[in-house]
Design a protein around this motif. Structure first.
Motif, PDB file in Angstrom:
ATOM      1  N   ALA A  53       0.825  -1.212   0.000  1.00 17.74           N
ATOM      2  CA  ALA A  53       0.000   0.000   0.000  1.00 17.74           C
ATOM      3  C   ALA A  53       0.859   1.262   0.000  1.00 17.74           C
ATOM      4  O   ALA A  53       0.539   2.235  -0.697  1.00 17.74           O
ATOM      5  CB  ALA A  53      -0.928  -0.009   1.213  1.00 17.74           C
ATOM      6  N   VAL A  54       1.953   1.250   0.760  1.00 18.03           N
ATOM      7  CA  VAL A  54       2.819   2.427   0.817  1.00 18.03           C
ATOM      8  C   VAL A  54       3.445   2.691  -0.545  1.00 18.03           C
ATOM      9  O   VAL A  54       3.568   3.846  -0.983  1.00 18.03           O
ATOM     10  CB  VAL A  54       3.903   2.237   1.897  1.00 18.03           C
ATOM     11  N   LEU A  55       3.838   1.626  -1.249  1.00 19.23           N
ATOM     12  CA  LEU A  55       4.389   1.795  -2.592  1.00 19.23           C
ATOM     13  C   LEU A  55       3.368   2.443  -3.523  1.00 19.23           C
ATOM     14  O   LEU A  55       3.688   3.358  -4.282  1.00 19.23           O
ATOM     15  CB  LEU A  55       4.813   0.434  -3.150  1.00 19.23           C
ATOM     16  N   LEU A  56       2.124   1.983  -3.447  1.00 20.62           N
ATOM     17  CA  LEU A  56       1.081   2.552  -4.303  1.00 20.62           C
ATOM     18  C   LEU A  56       0.796   4.009  -3.928  1.00 20.62           C
ATOM     19  O   LEU A  56       0.576   4.855  -4.805  1.00 20.62           O
ATOM     20  CB  LEU A  56      -0.196   1.719  -4.194  1.00 20.62           C
ATOM     21  N   LEU A  57       0.766   4.297  -2.635  1.00 19.35           N
ATOM     22  CA  LEU A  57       0.508   5.673  -2.202  1.00 19.35           C
ATOM     23  C   LEU A  57       1.592   6.620  -2.703  1.00 19.35           C
ATOM     24  O   LEU A  57       1.323   7.789  -2.985  1.00 19.35           O
ATOM     25  CB  LEU A  57       0.421   5.734  -0.669  1.00 19.35           C
ATOM     26  N   ARG A  58       2.803   6.117  -2.827  1.00 21.75           N
ATOM     27  CA  ARG A  58       3.900   6.957  -3.283  1.00 21.75           C
ATOM     28  C   ARG A  58       3.718   7.363  -4.753  1.00 21.75           C
ATOM     29  O   ARG A  58       4.175   8.435  -5.166  1.00 21.75           O
ATOM     30  CB  ARG A  58       5.230   6.228  -3.099  1.00 21.75           C
TER      31      ARG A  58
END
Length: 307
Positions: free
Chosen positions: A106-111
Motif C-alpha cells: 500500500a505504501v508503494l502505491l501511495l507513493r
C-alpha cells in the motif's frame, strides 16, 4: 495413497518460500541503495517484514523437528507440547507478517498515486486489512485461556479452555476473504494508475504488470481456504495441518516477493537493456527538433517518474 511422513514436503515448501522472499528483498535493497541511492522507510519496513517472516519460517522448521508432518502416533508424546507451541507462535506471526506485507504494498502505491480516489481506495483497503487482521491476531494469540493451555492441553485437558472451533474457523475464513479481496484491489489498482498516463503501450503494460504482481499472492490465499478446517483437527493435527501451513507460507512468500519485485524495474531495465519508458505524444518522438530542448515526459505522477 498419501505419504506417511509429509515433513520433507513441508520442509521443502518452507525453505523455498524463505529463499524466494530473501532473494527478492535482497535485490530490492540493492536497487534502492546502490542504483537509486535512496532507502525510504517502506524499504526498512520490507526488511523488517522479511525478518519476521524468517521467524515464522523458523517456527515451522522447529515444528518439523518436533514431528510436524508425521502421524501423531509416530511422534514421542513429550514432543507434542513443543510442536503445538511452535504452531501457536507461527499462527500469530503469520497474521502479523500478512499485515506488514499489505502495508508495504500500500505504501508503494501511495507513493505513486496521482489522483485522490487512488489514495482513498488504498487507505480504505489498508484500514480494513489492519483492523480485521488485528482482531484476528488477538483471537489467534488468545484462543485458549490461559494461553499456555493451547500447547499443554494434551497433558492437562481440564487445565483451561479454548474458543469454540466455529469461532476459530469462521474468523479464519473471514480473514482469508479480506486478505484475498485486498490483494485483488491492490493488484488491480496499478492498472488504473497507469491507464491515462502518456507512456508508450509497452512501457505502460510493463509498469502495470510489475505493480500488479500482488495478485499472485491472492492465488495462494484462495487455495489455502479449503484447508482451514485443519485448524481445529485434533485427532492427527501434526499430519493433517501440512496443507494449511504450506499454503500459508506460500501466501506470505509470494506477497513479500511481489512487493519487492515491484521495485526492481531499474534493475530489469539495466539487465535487459529495455527502453527508458519515454512518453509518446500522438505518435511524435519525445524529443524536439534540431536546436530545440528535449520535450520532458509527462507521466502525471512524480512518484511514478521516480519509481
Amino acid at each position: 495413497m498419501a505419504s506417511e511422513d509429509r515433513s520433507p514436503e513441508l520442509y521443502a515448501s518452507t525453505i523455498f518460500g524463505l529463499a524466494i522472499a530473501t532473494v527478492t528483498v535482497a535485490l530490492r535493497c540493492y536497487v534502492r541503495l546502490f542504483m537509486l541511492k535512496v532507502f525510504s522507510w517502506e524499504d526498512y519496513l520490507a526488511v523488517i517484514t522479511m525478518i519476521i517472516f524468517g521467524v515464522y519460517g523458523a517456527c515451522v522448521l522447529m515444528a518439523i523437528q518436533y514431528g510436524a508432518g508425521r502421524h501423531i502416533l509416530d511422534v514421542p508424546a513429550e514432543w507434542l507440547p513443543h510442536a503445538l507451541k511452535m504452531r501457536w507462535l507461527g499462527e500469530w506471526i503469520y497474521v502479523v507478517t500478512s499485515i506488514l506485507v499489505k502495508i508495504t504494498v500500500a505504501v508503494l502505491l501511495l507513493r505513486i498515486c496521482s489522483k485522490p480516489w487512488h489514495k482513498s481506495v488504498t487507505y480504505a483497503t489498508l484500514a480494513v486489512v489492519v483492523v480485521w487482521n488485528t482482531v484476528y491476531a488477538f483471537l489467534a494469540a488468545f484462543q485458549c485461556f490461559p494461553v499456555q493451555h493451547f500447547w499443554e492441553r494434551l497433558g492437562d485437558p481440564n487445565g483451561g479452555q479454548c474458543l469454540n472451533e466455529d469461532i476459530i474457523t469462521g474468523s479464519t475464513y473471514a480473514a482469508a476473504a479480506v486478505n484475498c479481496l485486498a490483494d485483488w484491489i491492490l493488484g488491480l489498482l496499478p492498472i488504473a494508475l497507469v491507464w491515462n498516463l502518456e507512456l508508450n503501450r509497452r512501457t505502460k503494460a510493463s509498469v502495470a504488470g510489475i505493480l500488479a504482481l500482488g495478485i499472485i499472492a491472492s492465488a495462494a490465499t484462495i487455495v489455502r481456504i479449503p484447508f482451514v478446517w485443519q485448524l481445529t483437527h485434533d485427532s492427527d493435527f501434526l499430519y493433517v495441518f501440512v496443507d494449511f501451513t504450506t499454503w500459508s507460507t506460500t501466501e506470505l512468500a509470494m506477497g513479500l516477493a511481489a512487493s519487492s519485485i515491484a521495485t526492481l524495474r531499474p534493475l530489469f531495465k539495466r539487465v535487459l537493456g529495455g527502453s527508458s519508458g519515454n512518453v509518446s505524444h500522438k505518435g511524435r518522438a519525445p524529443t524536439g527538433g534540431p536546436g530545440q530542448q528535449p520535450i520532458a515526459p509527462r507521466t502525471g505522477s512524480p512518484g511514478l517518474r521516480a519509481w
